[in-house]
Design an enzyme around this catalytic site. Sequence first.
Site, PDB file in Angstrom:
ATOM      1  N   TYR A 179      -4.331  -1.023  -8.369  1.00  0.00           N
ATOM      2  CA  TYR A 179      -3.260  -1.293  -7.281  1.00  0.00           C
ATOM      3  C   TYR A 179      -1.705  -0.423  -8.998  1.00  0.00           C
ATOM      4  O   TYR A 179      -1.045  -0.474  -8.154  1.00  0.00           O
ATOM      5  CB  TYR A 179      -2.971  -2.765  -7.530  1.00  0.00           C
ATOM      6  CG  TYR A 179      -1.887  -3.441  -6.743  1.00  0.00           C
ATOM      7  CD1 TYR A 179      -1.253  -3.343  -5.866  1.00  0.00           C
ATOM      8  CD2 TYR A 179      -0.641  -4.250  -7.778  1.00  0.00           C
ATOM      9  CE1 TYR A 179      -0.421  -3.947  -5.359  1.00  0.00           C
ATOM     10  CE2 TYR A 179       0.120  -4.882  -7.846  1.00  0.00           C
ATOM     11  CZ  TYR A 179       0.427  -4.669  -6.323  1.00  0.00           C
ATOM     12  OH  TYR A 179       1.803  -5.243  -5.649  1.00  0.00           O
ATOM     13  N   LYS A 212       0.443   1.586  -7.193  1.00  0.00           N
ATOM     14  CA  LYS A 212       2.272   0.943  -7.387  1.00  0.00           C
ATOM     15  C   LYS A 212       3.072   2.563  -8.530  1.00  0.00           C
ATOM     16  O   LYS A 212       4.485   2.108  -8.875  1.00  0.00           O
ATOM     17  CB  LYS A 212       2.839   0.349  -8.060  1.00  0.00           C
ATOM     18  CG  LYS A 212       2.015  -1.264  -7.062  1.00  0.00           C
ATOM     19  CD  LYS A 212       2.798  -0.749  -5.694  1.00  0.00           C
ATOM     20  CE  LYS A 212       2.465  -1.733  -4.466  1.00  0.00           C
ATOM     21  NZ  LYS A 212       2.926  -1.097  -3.061  1.00  0.00           N
TER      22      LYS A 212
HETATM   23  P1  NAP Z   1       0.897  -9.873   2.016  1.00  0.00           P
HETATM   24  O1  NAP Z   1       2.007 -11.403   2.140  1.00  0.00           O
HETATM   25  O2  NAP Z   1      -0.177  -9.509   1.654  1.00  0.00           O
HETATM   26  O3  NAP Z   1       1.405  -8.957   3.421  1.00  0.00           O
HETATM   27  C1  NAP Z   1       1.092  -7.761   3.380  1.00  0.00           C
HETATM   28  C2  NAP Z   1       1.544  -6.428   4.294  1.00  0.00           C
HETATM   29  O4  NAP Z   1       0.507  -5.518   4.557  1.00  0.00           O
HETATM   30  C3  NAP Z   1       0.924  -7.697   5.731  1.00  0.00           C
HETATM   31  O5  NAP Z   1       1.978  -7.378   6.828  1.00  0.00           O
HETATM   32  C4  NAP Z   1      -0.452  -6.685   5.745  1.00  0.00           C
HETATM   33  O6  NAP Z   1      -0.255  -6.093   7.933  1.00  0.00           O
HETATM   34  C5  NAP Z   1       0.337  -5.109   5.273  1.00  0.00           C
HETATM   35  N1  NAP Z   1      -0.627  -3.880   5.908  1.00  0.00           N
HETATM   36  C6  NAP Z   1      -2.018  -3.999   5.188  1.00  0.00           C
HETATM   37  N2  NAP Z   1      -2.432  -3.052   4.662  1.00  0.00           N
HETATM   38  C7  NAP Z   1      -2.134  -2.317   6.116  1.00  0.00           C
HETATM   39  C8  NAP Z   1      -2.381  -1.238   6.632  1.00  0.00           C
HETATM   40  N3  NAP Z   1      -3.040  -1.120   5.944  1.00  0.00           N
HETATM   41  N4  NAP Z   1      -1.694  -0.858   7.294  1.00  0.00           N
HETATM   42  C9  NAP Z   1      -0.683  -1.274   7.908  1.00  0.00           C
HETATM   43  N5  NAP Z   1       0.332  -2.618   7.438  1.00  0.00           N
HETATM   44  C10 NAP Z   1      -0.742  -3.106   6.637  1.00  0.00           C
HETATM   45  O7  NAP Z   1       2.013  -8.560   0.796  1.00  0.00           O
HETATM   46  P2  NAP Z   1       3.664  -9.381   0.105  1.00  0.00           P
HETATM   47  O8  NAP Z   1       2.879 -10.070  -0.858  1.00  0.00           O
HETATM   48  O9  NAP Z   1       4.353  -9.380   1.669  1.00  0.00           O
HETATM   49  O10 NAP Z   1       3.475  -7.840  -0.768  1.00  0.00           O
HETATM   50  C11 NAP Z   1       4.327  -6.489   0.240  1.00  0.00           C
HETATM   51  C12 NAP Z   1       4.509  -6.137  -0.780  1.00  0.00           C
HETATM   52  O11 NAP Z   1       5.142  -5.995  -2.196  1.00  0.00           O
HETATM   53  C13 NAP Z   1       3.472  -4.767  -0.826  1.00  0.00           C
HETATM   54  O12 NAP Z   1       3.473  -3.570  -0.703  1.00  0.00           O
HETATM   55  C14 NAP Z   1       3.357  -5.693  -2.287  1.00  0.00           C
HETATM   56  O13 NAP Z   1       2.303  -4.731  -3.184  1.00  0.00           O
HETATM   57  C15 NAP Z   1       4.514  -5.537  -2.843  1.00  0.00           C
HETATM   58  N6  NAP Z   1       4.528  -6.561  -4.184  1.00  0.00           N
HETATM   59  C16 NAP Z   1       4.197  -7.348  -3.824  1.00  0.00           C
HETATM   60  C17 NAP Z   1       4.178  -8.541  -5.001  1.00  0.00           C
HETATM   61  C18 NAP Z   1       4.066 -10.517  -5.267  1.00  0.00           C
HETATM   62  O14 NAP Z   1       4.205 -11.091  -6.033  1.00  0.00           O
HETATM   63  N7  NAP Z   1       3.426 -11.346  -3.738  1.00  0.00           N
HETATM   64  C19 NAP Z   1       4.918  -7.833  -6.378  1.00  0.00           C
HETATM   65  C20 NAP Z   1       4.916  -6.412  -6.575  1.00  0.00           C
HETATM   66  C21 NAP Z   1       5.179  -6.144  -5.312  1.00  0.00           C
HETATM   67  P3  NAP Z   1      -1.529  -7.061   8.306  1.00  0.00           P
HETATM   68  O15 NAP Z   1      -0.823  -8.690   7.733  1.00  0.00           O
HETATM   69  O16 NAP Z   1      -0.831  -7.578   9.644  1.00  0.00           O
HETATM   70  O17 NAP Z   1      -2.492  -7.036   8.100  1.00  0.00           O
END
Ligand code: NAP
Length: 246
Positions: A154, A158
Amino acid sequence: MLEGKIAVVTGASRGIGRAIAKTLAAQGAFVVIGYHGSLERARAVKEEIEAQGKKADIYQCDVADFHACETFISDVVKEHGRIDILVNNAGITKDGLLMKMSEEDFDQVLATNLKGAFHTIRFAGRQMLRQKSGRIINLSSVVGVRGNAGQANYAASKAGVIGLTKSSAKELASRGITVNAIAPGFIETDMTKELSQKVKEASMAQIPLGCFGQPEQVAAAVAFLASEEAGYITGQVLMVDGGMGM
Ligand code: NAP
């Protein structure tokens, strides 16, 4: 305000992507809600946006698939004529210690988080070059800046997003296209919900503001970078992390 803008948000069926889609729509953009497996949740986001009197549509696409992204972006352009804002938000984790990590878990995370952003920039960027305008915002992470034990795949993806952001920013700047990254810290979504209490407490201890972040706080930063007012900002990484990455 984003009246008349066409915004594509990948991974907008849940979490941060859902908040970004709703915020951009609230500011007047037509939002393309990209999703992978969560059809019902994507539909619900569209309905929530429409209930606010705003416009959105849903598109299924696996961002890890080069040709699927080509079709996705081409379908959006055929339907809406342009792409003003691209938010590469789709992402996954497959955590594990490096010495035990399978090749498959490494590859899948890189394919979705890093190559996924490359794929959509590759195709939407072409349209933005024709338009001589555009805003691209890529979701990185505090982990991509600092590294994290148990998240080598990861963190590498990133960190790669930051390199991709800066290189794309340099290549696209002459046509009025900005490319920036947002590096969230610990945000309360499905992605962090399953972490153990021990991991949550260890994370909290590293956050100067003393609380976890909310998806809407990341969405507000995305909306700023997508705005006219942010037109002189490119190639930057904005940390939205309560000070965690300092
Ligand atoms: P999340 O709740 O797990 O949601 C992930 C989203 O990505 C879902 O809408 C999912 O779609 C989509 N997705 C996953 N695999 C995919 C693929 N192969 N093709 C298209 N869509 C895909 O994640 P989140 O926490 O909201 O994170 C969103 C972004 O922020 C990510 O890039 C994550 O790495 C980044 N981020 C998050 C955090 C945190 O603390 N949460 C911190 C730093 C960065 P489906 O549900 O339709 O499959």
